[in-house]
Motif scaffolding. Structure first.
Motif, short mmCIF file in Angstrom:
data_model
loop_
_atom_site.label_atom_id
_atom_site.label_comp_id
_atom_site.label_asym_id
_atom_site.label_seq_id
_atom_site.Cartn_x
_atom_site.Cartn_y
_atom_site.Cartn_z
N VAL A 114 -3.79 -93.31 25.87
CA VAL A 114 -3.86 -94.78 25.84
C VAL A 114 -4.61 -95.30 27.06
CG1 VAL A 114 -2.49 -96.90 25.98
CG2 VAL A 114 -1.78 -95.06 24.44
N ILE A 115 -4.30 -94.75 28.23
CA ILE A 115 -4.96 -95.19 29.46
C ILE A 115 -6.47 -94.91 29.39
CG2 ILE A 115 -5.21 -94.71 31.92
CD1 ILE A 115 -2.15 -94.29 31.99
N VAL A 116 -6.82 -93.70 28.99
CA VAL A 116 -8.23 -93.31 28.94
C VAL A 116 -9.00 -94.14 27.91
CG1 VAL A 116 -9.82 -91.44 28.34
CG2 VAL A 116 -7.84 -90.99 29.79
N ARG A 117 -8.35 -94.43 26.79
CA ARG A 117 -9.02 -95.17 25.72
C ARG A 117 -9.18 -96.66 26.03
NH1 ARG A 117 -11.66 -94.59 20.53
NH2 ARG A 117 -11.52 -96.65 19.57
N LEU A 118 -8.14 -97.29 26.55
CA LEU A 118 -8.12 -98.75 26.66
C LEU A 118 -8.49 -99.29 28.03
CD1 LEU A 118 -4.90 -99.62 24.60
CD2 LEU A 118 -7.28 -99.50 23.81
N ILE A 119 -7.96 -98.68 29.09
CA ILE A 119 -8.08 -99.28 30.41
C ILE A 119 -9.53 -99.42 30.89
CG2 ILE A 119 -7.52 -99.02 32.85
CD1 ILE A 119 -5.24 -100.16 31.21
N PRO A 120 -10.38 -98.39 30.81
CA PRO A 120 -11.76 -98.58 31.28
C PRO A 120 -12.49 -99.72 30.57
CG PRO A 120 -11.29 -96.25 30.99
CD PRO A 120 -10.14 -96.99 30.39
N PHE A 121 -12.27 -99.85 29.26
CA PHE A 121 -12.95 -100.91 28.52
C PHE A 121 -12.41 -102.28 28.90
CE2 PHE A 121 -13.77 -103.56 24.71
CZ PHE A 121 -15.15 -103.40 24.64
N ILE A 122 -11.10 -102.37 29.10
CA ILE A 122 -10.49 -103.63 29.51
C ILE A 122 -10.96 -104.02 30.92
CG2 ILE A 122 -8.28 -104.68 30.19
CD1 ILE A 122 -6.99 -103.20 27.86
N ILE A 123 -11.06 -103.03 31.81
CA ILE A 123 -11.58 -103.29 33.16
C ILE A 123 -13.01 -103.82 33.08
CG2 ILE A 123 -12.35 -102.20 35.30
CD1 ILE A 123 -9.95 -100.35 35.15
N ALA A 124 -13.83 -103.21 32.22
CA ALA A 124 -15.22 -103.66 32.08
C ALA A 124 -15.27 -105.11 31.60
CB ALA A 124 -15.97 -102.75 31.11
N MET A 125 -14.42 -105.47 30.63
CA MET A 125 -14.40 -106.84 30.14
C MET A 125 -14.00 -107.81 31.23
SD MET A 125 -12.91 -106.84 26.24
CE MET A 125 -11.29 -106.18 26.65
N ALA A 172 -2.11 -103.49 37.06
CA ALA A 172 -2.93 -103.29 38.26
C ALA A 172 -4.25 -102.62 37.92
CB ALA A 172 -2.16 -102.45 39.28
N LEU A 173 -4.22 -101.63 37.03
CA LEU A 173 -5.46 -100.96 36.64
C LEU A 173 -6.42 -101.95 36.00
CD1 LEU A 173 -4.04 -97.61 35.21
CD2 LEU A 173 -5.45 -97.87 37.24
N PHE A 174 -5.90 -102.81 35.13
CA PHE A 174 -6.71 -103.85 34.50
C PHE A 174 -7.25 -104.83 35.55
CE2 PHE A 174 -5.61 -108.31 32.97
CZ PHE A 174 -6.90 -108.62 32.56
N MET A 175 -6.37 -105.24 36.48
CA MET A 175 -6.76 -106.26 37.46
C MET A 175 -7.58 -105.69 38.62
SD MET A 175 -3.43 -108.77 37.53
CE MET A 175 -4.35 -110.11 38.29
N LEU A 176 -7.77 -104.37 38.63
CA LEU A 176 -8.72 -103.82 39.60
C LEU A 176 -10.11 -104.42 39.43
CD1 LEU A 176 -7.86 -100.00 39.72
CD2 LEU A 176 -7.67 -101.64 41.59
N ALA A 177 -10.35 -105.01 38.26
CA ALA A 177 -11.63 -105.66 38.03
C ALA A 177 -11.86 -106.81 39.01
CB ALA A 177 -11.70 -106.18 36.60
N ILE A 178 -10.77 -107.43 39.53
CA ILE A 178 -10.95 -108.54 40.47
C ILE A 178 -11.58 -108.05 41.77
CG2 ILE A 178 -9.76 -110.27 41.86
CD1 ILE A 178 -7.78 -110.65 39.62
N PRO A 179 -10.95 -107.10 42.48
CA PRO A 179 -11.63 -106.62 43.69
C PRO A 179 -12.94 -105.90 43.39
CG PRO A 179 -9.65 -105.31 43.27
CD PRO A 179 -9.60 -106.49 42.35
#
Length: 455
Positions: free
Chosen positions: A27-38, A158-165
């Motif tokens: 789930v992490i590998v599939r969803l988190i990188p794409f969500i971070i990119a968005m 936090a992984l998703f919100m890493l996009a902020i920094p």
């Protein structure tokens, strides 16, 4: 093969620990990188105004600090109006289609800002950008509750919100470089306009990919093995059932609940600090020339702006991981708010660019640490459509700080001639949010529910 009970789910769902780890890793590998990119593109498109301002836009559009602050903040009027309806639509129609709609529409508006002839048109498009984006952030927060058990929620957030920094670490130098490159390439087309176009297009592309890539719920995930799908969906259903039976918060009650409004104030305080830094940090750094006799190019300003966010990213992940491991939520929100609230006004009274940036970096780390650890607080008692409405309301009211922070900071800068007064307001807002967090504690007591609301 040993099995254990997942402690995050009331009602005891036996699960092989190897199955749990394997499933959540997928789930992490599939969803988190794409969500971070968005979210990276989302946050970049809403805050790149902070680089555009000192990068020539303010001069070209004849804008003072108050007008710039208003342009930065009017985004949140449209955002506030449609946040709750948008999140309810996501809950009803599914994340895949609704997030794609949001991405495509905001990308078009973000790119169109390249063609504004004056600051009035900039106001219009910033407002429309907020309308287009409404529901994205709370929609992702809601989406994570479909996929991640409570015991992993802060880390996932936090992984998703890493996009902020990351958007500041990468985005600030990138935006600065695009402005500089645009100025070099074109004679009559300003570099800041070129930046808006280049940074708006990726949102449209990601929106098209989103339609085919995202999966609405675990039960629909063909990329999981059948036993993985069944375990994850059963786990999430059990958690929702447990919350619904313990805390009965349908849509209407979620929207009217005083605790939800109080949590909105807490989020307001941390977002006030976040956006004051996002929009005015490049301006503060540019002001080092007058204060300390230094001189930086637009690219150098972008690089220096990125430094606090590198440390902020580390603080965000490590602090949220500690919060999940200890299962403590209140102090994990309050402590960073107190630290950041004290550090930010002190920054402007220090005697060198180096010491000033240390204080700014501490503030950035504090804000980044508080953000992901905050969202498990409302998720302890909100579920289903009530969660869609409540989370959207908290984000909507909290993000009103996105208007007030840049506008008040800019107005105080014009009034006093320095950034000092504005930063004291930022510090006060963060400290007040920390105090309210301690007063609220983690969740409402189930015994306080009215008998009629239990039915």
């Amino acid at each position: 093969m040993s099995s254990e009970v997942n402690p995050s789910v009331s009602g005891a769902i036996p699960v092989d620990s190897a199955l749990e780890k394997r499933t959540m890793r997928k789930v992490i590998v599939r969803l988190i990188p794409f969500i971070i990119a968005m979210y990276f593109i989302n946050y970049l498109d809403r805050t790149n105004l902070g680089i555009a301002g000192p990068g020539g836009m303010n001069e070209d559009l004849a804008m003072n600090a108050t007008q710039f602050g208003f342009a930065a903040g009017i985004f949140f009027f449209g955002y506030l109006i449609l946040e709750v309806p948008s999140n309810l639509a996501l809950h009803k129609f599914g994340a895949r289609i609704w997030l794609a709609r949001i991405l495509i529409s905001w990308g078009v508006v973000a790119a169109a800002m390249a063609f504004v002839p004056n600051h009035y048109w900039l106001y219009v498009l910033r407002f429309l950008l907020g309308v287009a984006e409404a529901g994205f952030f709370p929609g992702i927060i809601l989406y994570l509750t479909y996929w991640f058990p409570t015991s992993m929620r802060a880390r996932a957030t936090a992984l998703f919100m890493l996009a902020i920094p990351l958007s500041s670490v990468v985005g600030s130098p990138l935006s600065s470089w695009l402005i500089s490159s645009g100025n070099s390439i074109f004679d009559s087309f300003a570099g800041w306009r070129f930046m808006f176009i280049i940074e708006g297009v990726p949102a449209v592309l990601l929106g098209l990919v989103c339609i085919f890539y995202l999966t609405d719920r675990p039960r629909d995930a063909k990329w999981l093995a059948p036993e993985e799908r069944e375990w994850l969906q059963a786990t999430m259903d059990a958690e929702d059932k447990d919350k619904s039976e313990t805390f009965h918060y349908p849509v209407r009650r979620s929207l009217l609940q005083p605790r939800v409004w109080a949590l909105s104030f807490v989020y307001f305080g941390m977002v006030y600090g976040l956006y004051a830094m996002s929009f005015f940090l490049p301006t503060i750094i540019a002001g080092f020339q007058e204060t300390f006799g230094t001189e930086y190019s637009i690219v150098e300003i972008g690089v220096i702006t990125a430094i606090p966010y590198i440390f902020g990213a580390l603080a965000m992940y490590l602090w949220s991981r500690h919060g999940d491991r200890t299962n403590e939520r209140v102090w994990h929100v309050a402590i960073p708010l107190f630290v950041g609230g004290v550090a930010i006004p002190i920054a402007l009274y220090l005697s060198s660019p180096f010491t000033t940036m240390i204080a700014v970096t501490i503030t950035c780390m504090a804000i980044c640490a508080a953000l992901p650890t905050f969202w498990p607080l409302p998720q302890t008692f909100l579920a289903g459509a009530g969660a869609a409405a409540g989370l959207a309301l908290i984000n909507s009211l909290g993000n009103s700080a996105g208007f007030f922070a840049p506008y008040i900071t800019g107005w105080l800068a014009d009034l006093t001639g320095t950034q000092n007064a504005g930063m004291w307001v930022v510090g006060a807002a963060m400290v007040a949010a920390g105090i309210v967090t301690l007063i609220l504690k983690a969740a409402p007591a189930p015994d306080n529910l009215e008998p009629t609301l239990r039915k």
